[in-house]
Structure formats: structure tokens, C-alpha cells
Design a protein around this motif. Structure first.
Motif, short mmCIF file in Angstrom:
data_model
loop_
_atom_site.label_atom_id
_atom_site.label_comp_id
_atom_site.label_asym_id
_atom_site.label_seq_id
_atom_site.Cartn_x
_atom_site.Cartn_y
_atom_site.Cartn_z
N VAL A 34 24.14 38.00 -11.54
CA VAL A 34 22.64 38.08 -11.81
C VAL A 34 22.03 37.02 -12.31
N ASN A 35 22.71 35.87 -13.23
CA ASN A 35 22.03 34.82 -13.46
C ASN A 35 21.85 34.02 -12.00
N TYR A 36 22.70 34.10 -11.33
CA TYR A 36 22.49 33.12 -10.18
C TYR A 36 21.23 33.74 -9.35
N ALA A 37 21.19 35.33 -9.21
CA ALA A 37 20.28 35.73 -8.25
C ALA A 37 18.71 35.48 -8.82
N SER B 187 21.57 39.10 -5.23
CA SER B 187 20.52 38.28 -4.48
C SER B 187 19.61 39.01 -3.91
N MET B 188 20.19 40.29 -3.06
CA MET B 188 19.62 41.26 -1.98
C MET B 188 18.67 42.08 -3.26
N ILE B 189 19.39 42.42 -4.19
CA ILE B 189 18.69 43.42 -5.37
C ILE B 189 17.45 42.54 -5.76
N GLN B 190 17.54 41.45 -6.17
CA GLN B 190 16.58 40.56 -6.61
C GLN B 190 15.36 40.33 -5.52
N ILE B 191 15.62 40.27 -4.52
CA ILE B 191 14.52 40.12 -3.39
C ILE B 191 14.05 41.37 -3.07
N PHE B 192 15.02 42.33 -2.81
CA PHE B 192 14.21 43.47 -2.28
C PHE B 192 13.66 44.57 -3.57
N ARG C 224 21.55 38.90 -19.38
CA ARG C 224 20.81 39.83 -18.13
C ARG C 224 21.30 41.14 -18.56
N ARG C 225 20.80 41.91 -17.59
CA ARG C 225 21.18 43.39 -17.23
C ARG C 225 22.59 43.57 -17.11
N VAL C 226 23.17 44.67 -17.81
CA VAL C 226 24.56 44.91 -17.70
C VAL C 226 24.98 45.87 -16.52
N ASN C 227 23.94 46.32 -15.62
CA ASN C 227 24.46 47.06 -14.30
C ASN C 227 23.26 47.01 -13.11
N LEU C 228 23.64 47.25 -12.15
CA LEU C 228 22.58 46.65 -11.31
C LEU C 228 21.43 47.61 -10.94
N LYS C 229 21.60 49.11 -11.47
CA LYS C 229 20.58 49.90 -11.45
C LYS C 229 19.44 49.37 -12.41
N LYS C 230 19.80 48.91 -13.69
CA LYS C 230 18.80 48.27 -14.60
C LYS C 230 18.29 46.90 -13.92
N PHE C 231 19.11 46.37 -13.49
CA PHE C 231 18.52 44.89 -12.93
C PHE C 231 17.65 45.20 -11.73
N TYR C 232 17.77 46.31 -10.94
CA TYR C 232 16.83 46.56 -9.79
C TYR C 232 15.57 47.10 -10.45
N LYS C 233 15.44 47.91 -11.50
CA LYS C 233 14.22 48.26 -12.16
C LYS C 233 13.71 47.06 -12.67
N GLN C 234 14.21 46.33 -13.57
CA GLN C 234 13.68 45.10 -14.11
C GLN C 234 12.89 44.39 -12.96
N VAL C 235 13.42 43.78 -12.06
CA VAL C 235 13.00 43.16 -10.87
C VAL C 235 11.72 43.81 -10.12
N HIS C 236 11.73 45.06 -9.94
CA HIS C 236 10.73 46.01 -9.11
C HIS C 236 9.63 46.08 -10.03
N ILE C 237 9.82 45.94 -11.46
CA ILE C 237 8.44 45.92 -12.28
C ILE C 237 8.03 44.71 -12.36
N PHE C 238 8.71 43.26 -12.07
CA PHE C 238 8.24 42.24 -12.04
C PHE C 238 7.42 42.08 -10.60
N GLY C 239 7.81 42.57 -9.63
CA GLY C 239 6.98 42.58 -8.58
C GLY C 239 5.59 43.37 -8.65
N GLN C 240 5.61 44.45 -9.37
CA GLN C 240 4.33 45.25 -9.56
C GLN C 240 3.60 44.24 -10.36
N ALA C 241 3.92 43.61 -11.46
CA ALA C 241 3.40 43.08 -12.37
C ALA C 241 2.67 41.71 -11.94
N ARG C 242 3.20 41.09 -10.84
CA ARG C 242 2.60 40.15 -10.25
C ARG C 242 1.06 40.43 -9.52
#
Length: 330
Positions: free
Chosen positions: A129-132, A294-299, A205-223
Motif C-alpha cells: 500500500v505504501n508503494y501504491a 496500485s490498481m486499487i489506488q488508481i481505480f 497505512r490501511r490494514v486491509n484492501l477494502k479500507k484502502f479502497y474506501k480511503q482513496v475513493h474519498i480522496f478522489g471525491q474530495a479533489r
């Protein structure tokens, strides 16, 4: 020069222990920790008491009002010349405060921030996740670690500014992207902002992929909200994940109706990601998992961006339209 370290925390006593231990090992001693418990059902009072003899701690317990108000409460109680913000899931290197004190003398700034990195103790998933979240190939380097496609704006996992900045600009607004909003307002007020690359923190970072997706999805909305509040703040780098999502859809359609060779484009990108992650992490398992993160981060970010863009820019609907948003966060 005295630092006030301000950390909001909610239901994370285990993380508090790691953070407190890292602060107890700082080589620079003129600081206080303002730890603000945001109405947690699982408070960290026991962990705080364990470290009171080693750290100057103000432990504030309040009702749950969210991270922005919690940070503002921390600033209202802070006694330092500079306020420094961390997330509760950060571990602070021993020389962090010593480094910041030196940089503020040698290269002064009203506001500053640094990158986040991975700690050797982090799990394979956390490192992926850190890399992504830090790679040039996924985020354009906007978090301050390396090559950067956007002028640096500090984030609250590693951000500091002077008391004078706070008194003239004010605190955080109750919104997603509140740290970027404050960074923009600080610049607009004429204060200097600098990136201190040496002043990094370890971010779990987030400890599971579901939380990570939710986090970056919110980042996209916030922009999109940020672009409404601050016209001109939206840059090409912020739109790239959304363009990637649209391009991926187009490539799938082209591969179905014209030629499967169009799939070579995403395949090439995945190869680049893997090679770069392998070089950066020196680990085959981490590099392999980094493709997924990385795909979760981008999508995740791209879909959040597109969703908010359609609702608020095109359809002008949702919980708040453009005018309402401006009035709310004025």
C-alpha cells in the motif's frame, strides 16, 4: 523553539503505544504531545499514563466531532511555537524533531511537510500500500517523496506550521481534503511552504484492501470539492486516475471489437509497475502485491473523482451544489 505535536486519535490504543514509544526516543526534547481522544469507545488513557514520565503529554478527551475539529481543539491547547501534526498510525524516527529544528534554522519556512515511508516492521500488505500511495507511477509523487508533478502541499500525517500561521489563517475545515485546503489557504495568505525531504515519518497505512479502497475513493471525491472551493487548484496530475479509468474502459472495448493487441498497453503498464516496485522494495512478494494495491489506488481514486465530478460539476446535485459548498466552507 518549542514544538507542539498534535495527534487526533479514535479507537486506536495499540497504535498509540507505538507512536508514544517512538516519541519517547526523540533526540530533540523541547516538545509537548497534545493527544486528543475523539470520543473513543476504546480510549488510550492507560497507554498515556505509561509514558507520562518520559513525554510531556496533554491528554484531552472530548466528544466525537471528527478529525478536523479534533485537530483544532489540539491547537487551542498547544503551547509551542510550531504545531506539528501526525496521524495516530504513524511511527516517528528518533531524529525527526532534531532534523526539523535544524531545517527550520537553515531553511526557514512558515509551513512545512515531509514524506511518509515504510517501517521494516510493516506487513507485506502495508508495504505494498505504501508503494501504491507514493510511487510516481501511481500518484505522480504528489506526497512529496520523489519526482513531483504538483507543487508540494503538506498532509496531516506529517505537517507543521508556526503559531503565527494558525492565528492568521485559522484551523481545519470539516471536510475531506481538509489538509490540502489548509495548505492552499496558507499559501494564499502569503506564507512560505517547503518540503523537508529528510523529515519523514513511517506511516502504517490501511490494514486491509477494502479500507484502502474506501480511503482513496474519498480522496478522489474530495479533489472535486477542493476545486470548487479553490478554483485553479485542480491540476492535470489530479485527473490522471480518472483518465486511466476511462482509458481502461476504452481499451477493453477496442480489444473486443477491433483487436486484442490493445491489451498490450495495460500489460506494459503493469510490467513497468512491477519492475519499479521490485526496484523500490527489493522484495518479490511486495512487488507482486503492489500491482493489486496500485490498481486499487488508481481505480478507487479515479472512480471517486468521476463520481463527484458528474454529481457536482455536471449534474450539480448531491448533498451540496457548488454554491452551497462555497458558503459552508467560506
Amino acid at each position: 523553539m518549542k514544538f507542539s505535536l498534535i495527534v487526533p486519535i479514535y479507537n486506536r490504543p495499540d497504535e498509540a503505544k507505538e507512536l508514544l514509544e517512538s516519541l519517547a526516543q526523540q533526540t530533540f526534547s523541547d516538545f509537548e504531545l497534545v493527544l486528543v481522544e475523539d470520543g473513543s469507545p476504546k480510549p488510550c488513557a492507560a497507554e498515556v499514563e505509561t509514558y507520562r514520565s518520559r513525554i510531556d503529554i496533554q491528554y484531552i478527551v472530548k466528544e466525537n466531532t471528527g478529525r478536523s475539529d479534533t485537530r483544532n481543539v489540539g491547537m487551542n491547547h498547544a503551547r509551542g511555537d510550531y504545531f506539528i501534526f501526525f496521524d495516530s498510525d504513524c511511527i516517528i524516527p528518533p531524529h525527526y524533531l532534531e532534523t526539523v529544528a535544524r531545517l527550520l534554522q537553515d531553511n526557514p519556512a512558515d509551513c512545512f511537510g515531509g514524506p511518509d515511508s515504510e517501517h521494516p516492521s510493516f506487513s507485506v500488505l502495508q508495504k505494498a500500500v505504501n508503494y501504491a500511495m507514493t510511487s510516481f507511477w501511481t500518484t505522480g509523487g504528489i506526497r512529496g517523496g520523489g519526482i513531483n508533478l504538483e507543487k508540494f502541499k503538506p498532509r496531516t500525517f506529517n505537517m507543521g506550521f508556526s503559531r503565527d500561521v494558525y492565528e492568521k489563517v485559522g484551523g481545519f475545515k470539516d471536510m475531506y481534503g481538509e489538509d490540502i485546503d489548509l495548505s492552499i489557504r496558507i499559501s494564499q495568505a502569503g506564507f512560505t511552504t517547503k518540503l523537508y525531504r529528510e523529515a519523514f515519518v513511517y506511516h502504517k497505512r490501511r490494514v486491509n484492501l477494502k479500507k484502502f479502497y474506501k480511503q482513496v475513493h474519498i480522496f478522489g471525491q474530495a479533489r472535486i470539492n477542493l476545486s470548487i472551493l479553490h478554483p485553479g487548484s485542480l491540476k492535470l496530475v489530479h485527473t490522471l486516475p480518472a483518465l486511466f479509468v476511462l482509458g481502461s474502459i476504452a481499451i477493453v472495448l477496442l480489444s473486443i471489437f477491433l483487436s486484442p493487441y490493445f491489451l498490450l498497453l495495460p500489460a506494459a503498464y503493469i510490467v513497468i509497475l512491477f519492475i519499479d516496485a521490485l526496484f523500490a522494495t527489493k522484495s518479490l512478494p511486495i512487488a507482486s502485491l503492489s500491482i493489486l494495491t496500485s490498481m486499487i489506488q488508481i481505480f478507487g481514486y479515479g472512480l471517486g473523482f468521476l463520481r463527484s465530478f458528474i454529481e457536482k460539476r455536471l449534474l450539480r446535485r448531491g448533498l451540496e451544489d457548488t454554491d452551497t459548498l462555497k458558503k459552508k466552507y467560506k
